[in-house]
Design a protein around this motif. Structure first.
Motif, PDB file in Angstrom:
ATOM      1  N   GLN A 207      -2.278  -5.555  -4.048  1.00 16.05           N
ATOM      2  CA  GLN A 207      -2.161  -4.095  -4.012  1.00 16.05           C
ATOM      3  C   GLN A 207      -3.523  -3.421  -4.133  1.00 16.05           C
ATOM      4  O   GLN A 207      -3.738  -2.339  -3.547  1.00 16.05           O
ATOM      5  N   SER A 208      -4.443  -4.044  -4.847  1.00 16.70           N
ATOM      6  CA  SER A 208      -5.769  -3.442  -5.052  1.00 16.70           C
ATOM      7  C   SER A 208      -6.561  -3.363  -3.750  1.00 16.70           C
ATOM      8  O   SER A 208      -7.560  -2.651  -3.664  1.00 16.70           O
ATOM      9  N   LYS A 209      -6.134  -4.086  -2.724  1.00 23.35           N
ATOM     10  CA  LYS A 209      -6.849  -4.107  -1.442  1.00 23.35           C
ATOM     11  C   LYS A 209      -6.351  -3.019  -0.497  1.00 23.35           C
ATOM     12  O   LYS A 209      -6.920  -2.817   0.588  1.00 23.35           O
TER      13      LYS A 209
ATOM     14  N   ASP B 162       3.103   3.037  -5.568  1.00 25.96           N
ATOM     15  CA  ASP B 162       3.282   1.596  -5.413  1.00 25.96           C
ATOM     16  C   ASP B 162       4.728   1.178  -5.651  1.00 25.96           C
ATOM     17  O   ASP B 162       5.418   1.722  -6.524  1.00 25.96           O
TER      18      ASP B 162
ATOM     19  N   LYS C  50       0.524 -10.822 -11.236  1.00 24.66           N
ATOM     20  CA  LYS C  50      -0.922 -10.700 -11.091  1.00 24.66           C
ATOM     21  C   LYS C  50      -1.353 -10.851  -9.640  1.00 24.66           C
ATOM     22  O   LYS C  50      -2.303 -10.201  -9.186  1.00 24.66           O
TER      23      LYS C  50
ATOM     24  N   GLY D 185       0.798  -1.218   0.000  1.00 19.75           N
ATOM     25  CA  GLY D 185       0.000   0.000   0.000  1.00 19.75           C
ATOM     26  C   GLY D 185       0.827   1.262   0.000  1.00 19.75           C
ATOM     27  O   GLY D 185       0.335   2.322   0.376  1.00 19.75           O
TER      28      GLY D 185
ATOM     29  N   GLU E 131      -0.540  -7.557  -7.943  1.00 23.52           N
ATOM     30  CA  GLU E 131      -1.517  -6.537  -8.323  1.00 23.52           C
ATOM     31  C   GLU E 131      -2.847  -6.745  -7.604  1.00 23.52           C
ATOM     32  O   GLU E 131      -3.515  -5.784  -7.211  1.00 23.52           O
ATOM     33  N   GLN E 132      -3.232  -8.002  -7.442  1.00 21.57           N
ATOM     34  CA  GLN E 132      -4.475  -8.308  -6.734  1.00 21.57           C
ATOM     35  C   GLN E 132      -4.392  -7.861  -5.274  1.00 21.57           C
ATOM     36  O   GLN E 132      -5.325  -7.279  -4.722  1.00 21.57           O
TER      37      GLN E 132
ATOM     38  N   ASN F  59       2.879   4.597  -1.330  1.00 17.71           N
ATOM     39  CA  ASN F  59       2.471   5.664  -2.249  1.00 17.71           C
ATOM     40  C   ASN F  59       3.709   6.406  -2.749  1.00 17.71           C
ATOM     41  O   ASN F  59       4.352   7.119  -1.982  1.00 17.71           O
TER      42      ASN F  59
END
Length: 218
Positions: A215-217, A194, A209, A190, A212-213, A192
Motif C-alpha cells: 500500500q505504501s507504493k 485504504d 505487514k 491504492g 502495508e508495504q 482512497n
C-alpha cells in the motif's frame, strides 16, 4: 404454416430484445450527439451540444502519432481517445487508445467494465493475456508480433507486456465511448481511503505487514 410464421415473429422480437439488452452504450437517435462538457444537466453519458454550434474540430483528435512518456514504474503509457478527448464520440459506442511500452514495459492487469478491447501490435512484440471469470480463472495468453490482432472480452482482467529490448507500440479499439479502466493493483492497494489491511491480508493470504508495504507504493 401459421404456427411457423408466428414462431419466426416471436424469435425476431427476442433477438431485438437481446440486442438491446446486450448493448454497452445507447445507440444514437440522430446523426451525431457531440458531447457538451459545459452542460450542468446530469445524464447517463454526456448531454448533446446544440447541433448549430458543432464544428469539425468536435470530431478531431490530434497527436496520436506522438509517443507517450513511459518513464514510470511500469514502463508504459496509455494515450486514450474517448469522449472526454473527442466529443464527437458521444453516443457512437467506440473509442481507442495508443499504448507505448519501454523495453519490458507493462500495461498492468486491468479491466474495462464497459467495453471489449481489440488490440493490434504496430511495433515490437507483446505478451498479452486475459483471465476468465470464477471459478475457472483460466489464463489465456499469447505472444504477439507486429501486425497481430488480439481481443480481450468485456470486463475480464487482462494485460500486455513488451517482451523485447526495444520500444513497442499497440493500438486498441474499445466498444464504448467511455470504457473505463480499473487497474487491479491500484484498486486493491491504492484505494482512497485504504481497504483495511486485514481484509487484503486475508484475501491475498499474506501478512498484514506485506499489505502495508505494498500500500505504501500507491
Amino acid at each position: 404454416m401459421v404456427k411457423f410464421i408466428a414462431y419466426i415473429d416471436i424469435s425476431g422480437l427476442l433477438l431485438v430484445a437481446c440486442s438491446l439488452a446486450l448493448a454497452s452504450d445507447p445507440s444514437p437517435l440522430q446523426d451525431f450527439c457531440v458531447a457538451d462538457p459545459d452542460s450542468k444537466v446530469l445524464v447517463n453519458g454526456v448531454v448533446c451540444k446544440d447541433p448549430e454550434r458543432v464544428q469539425a474540430d468536435d470530431f478531431l483528435f490530434r497527436g496520436f502519432h506522438l509517443m507517450g512518456n513511459t518513464t514510470n514504474d511500469v514502463g508504459s503509457n496509455v494515450t486514450a481517445v474517448n469522449v472526454a478527448q473527442l466529443p464527437g464520440l458521444n453516443t457512437l459506442g467506440i473509442s481507442m487508445a495508443r499504448i507505448d511500452f519501454a523495453p519490458w514495459g507493462l500495461n498492468a492487469p486491468h479491466t474495462h467494465p464497459r467495453a471489449t478491447e481489440i488490440l493490434t501490435v504496430i511495433e515490437g512484440s507483446l505478451l498479452v493475456g486475459f483471465v476468465t471469470s470464477n471459478p475457472e480463472n483460466r489464463l489465456i495468453t499469447k505472444r504477439l508480433q507486429k501486425g497481430d490482432v488480439f481481443v480481450f472480452p468485456e470486463g475480464l482482467i487482462h494485460f500486455q507486456q513488451n517482451v523485447g529490448n526495444g520500444y513497442a507500440i499497440a493500438i486498441a479499439g474499445l466498444s464504448s465511448q467511455n470504457p473505463g479502466t480499473i487497474t487491479i493493483a491500484n484498486a486493491d492497494f491504492g484505494s482512497n481511503p485504504d481497504i483495511p489491511g486485514d481484509i487484503l491480508a486475508k484475501a491475498f493470504q499474506v501478512a498484514i505487514k506485506v499489505v502495508e508495504q505494498i500500500q505504501s507504493k500507491f
